[in-house]
Scaffold this motif. Structure first.
Motif, PDB file in Angstrom:
ATOM      1  N   TRP A 125     -10.867   8.349  -0.067  1.00  0.00           N
ATOM      2  CA  TRP A 125      -9.631   7.603  -0.250  1.00  0.00           C
ATOM      3  C   TRP A 125      -8.652   7.927   0.873  1.00  0.00           C
ATOM      4  N   TRP A 151       0.794  -1.227   0.000  1.00  0.00           N
ATOM      5  CA  TRP A 151       0.000   0.000   0.000  1.00  0.00           C
ATOM      6  C   TRP A 151       0.835   1.290   0.000  1.00  0.00           C
ATOM      7  N   GLU A 181     -16.738   4.644  -0.334  1.00  0.00           N
ATOM      8  CA  GLU A 181     -16.279   4.596  -1.721  1.00  0.00           C
ATOM      9  C   GLU A 181     -15.865   5.966  -2.245  1.00  0.00           C
ATOM     10  N   ARG A 187     -13.713  11.805  -6.069  1.00  0.00           N
ATOM     11  CA  ARG A 187     -13.077  11.162  -4.917  1.00  0.00           C
ATOM     12  C   ARG A 187     -12.259  12.220  -4.164  1.00  0.00           C
ATOM     13  N   SER A 212      -6.058   1.528  -6.261  1.00  0.00           N
ATOM     14  CA  SER A 212      -7.210   1.640  -7.157  1.00  0.00           C
ATOM     15  C   SER A 212      -6.800   1.364  -8.602  1.00  0.00           C
ATOM     16  N   ASP A 214      -6.049   3.398  -0.689  1.00  0.00           N
ATOM     17  CA  ASP A 214      -6.905   3.424  -1.874  1.00  0.00           C
ATOM     18  C   ASP A 214      -6.177   4.064  -3.056  1.00  0.00           C
TER      19      ASP A 214
END
Length: 468
Positions: free
Chosen positions: A159, A46, A156, A262, A167, A163
């Protein structure tokens, strides 16, 4: 309830925990390595690995676009970029990491670990007794800012760095909160992948911990990539836009609003200590674990609790955490065998670099790299700045723009720190790190002749600017 005994129990199976356990085992001890998520940790899945995988194609494209004769470079293929990233992270599968742990003679244990007593760790009901030490390497987690409406956003739409690095869908519009390393890197990566990116930051420029010339250069680079930069701008409120179909976020700042698809929160991290059972040993949950230069946690009797990496708050970088972990593993093994722990600075048992020579690279375009001091901090220290303008940089790219700052101890004529900004300067950093750690006299560096024509020629220009 099972009772299990090991010489060492390491909590946290990222690169830091892996190194601590491996060094302890190499020193003749037995070790269990515990994690409730993936073996390999934040960096592998990550953070460092996927983020650079996302950034490198865009930086390479910029290099091409700065070089006449090779075409305009076209654009990026997001699907190919994501596929290459996923190859490095194995699609989130940690089987290979577990196999490595086992091959190193370490026992992998999956589950949530809590300290439940002196030299005792409970993992989902099973009790592990550490004959020598418990080593905490749980890293850090996202620190959420106080923004009205942020906690109410659907998951959703919101972030975090996890994320942003994993993504495989490019949002049409992305807002990034925070102008630090994560914020600037991800703003650039996603702008290159096709997002309309808006970067909000409280300061006048990105990377507030760096010299102003570095932050200004990165801001210019972001704007050149289409990022809309909002300096000294606080986001006051966020809310979901009703009736937006797939979802959208409305951001309120300075009396105006902006709708995005986002929102990425990149406003910092905090040590992951909230649910470790630290109160059992008299420590405050949620904060960092203060350690001495051998990694031993302060405030706990009998020297059995150790920590390394982000969780200590000392130098929250993967490479620095691994360095501290190697030291901790060696210290625990030496103490267990009755060998003396070497307390001398720069010894195999003392994390001296944390205080003097922490290297870091920001993989934006331009790159930023630094080690040691970034500002002159007192009498006898001199800052020397100059543009990176040598034959090597001119050949590297048309209109090459770069700059460096060196902090020199004028009483001993040794380097205390270096900061570089410019395309392709990350590979200059280790030479600077060696010079700072080794306290190489500048008159000796005069005889370290840089190869022509490389960007490293700037070392000669630096020494000339200093007066040699």
């Amino acid at each position: 309830m099972a009772q299990r005994g090991y010489d060492v129990v390491v909590i946290g199976a990222g690169p830091v925990g892996e190194n601590a356990a491996a060094r302890a085992v190499a020193g003749g001890l037995t070790a269990a390595l515990v994690d409730h998520e993936r073996f390999g940790g934040e960096c592998s899945y990550w953070a460092c690995i996927p983020s650079k995988a996302l950034l490198r194609p865009g930086n390479l494209l910029s290099d091409v676009q700065r070089m006449p004769g090779v075409g305009d470079g076209g654009g990026l293929d997001p699907a190919a970029v994501f596929a290459r990233r996923d190859a490095f992270t194995h699609g989130g599968d940690d089987e290979g990491q577990v196999e490595w742990v086992q091959s190193a003679g370490i026992e992998p244990v999956r589950g949530h670990a809590r300290i439940t007593g002196e030299r005792e760790v409970t993992v989902d009901g099973d009790v592990f007794h550490a004959r020598q030490a418990v080593i905490v390497c749980t890293g850090s987690v996202v620190r959420m800012p106080s923004v009205d409406g942020l906690e109410e956003l659907p998951g959703e739409l919101l972030w975090t760095s996890r994320d942003a690095t994993t993504s495989s869908t490019v949002p049409g519009r992305l807002a990034v909160l925070g102008g630090g390393v994560v914020g600037t890197e991800m703003a650039q990566a996603w702008a290159r992948l096709g997002s309309e990116v808006h970067l909000f930051m409280k300061g006048a420029r990105p990377l507030p911990g760096y010299p102003a010339f570095a932050g200004d250069a990165v801001a210019d680079g972001l704007r050149c990539r289409g990022v809309r930069v909002y300096p000294e701008t606080a986001v006051e409120r966020v809310s979901e836009v009703e009736g937006s179909g797939s979802g959208a976020v409305r951001i309120t700042h300075g009396g105006t609003t902006l709708d995005v698809d986002r929102i990425l929160v990149a406003t910092g991290r905090r040590p992951a200590t909230s649910d470790l059972g630290l109160d059992v040993v008299g420590l405050e949950p949620g904060g960092s674990l203060p350690v001495d230069d051998h990694g031993c946690v302060s405030g706990v009797d009998a020297r059995w609790l150790y920590a390394a990496g982000d969780v200590t708050g000392r130098a929250p970088l993967t490479h620095q955490g691994k360095y501290a972990a190697r030291i901790v593993g060696d210290v625990v093994a030496a103490a267990a065998l009755g060998d003396a722990v070497n307390a001398s600075p720069w010894s195999e048992h003392t994390a001296t670099a944390d205080h003097h020579a922490v290297p870091q690279v920001v993989f934006t375009d331009p790159e930023v790299a630094s080690v040691g001091l970034r500002e002159a901090a007192g009498p006898g220290q001199r800052a020397v700045e100059l543009d990176i303008a040598v034959a090597g940089s001119a050949l590297q790219a048309d209109d090459y723009q770069g700059r460096l700052r060196a902090i020199v101890d004028t009483r001993r004529d040794v380097l205390l720190g270096m900061t570089f900004v410019g395309p392709d300067i990350a590979e200059l950093l280790h030479a600077a790190t060696i010079a700072v750690v080794g306290e190489v006299p500048l008159h000796r560096l005069w005889h370290a002749v840089p190869a022509f024509p490389t960007i490293s020629e700037v070392w000669l220009r630096l020494l000339e600017e200093y007066g040699l």
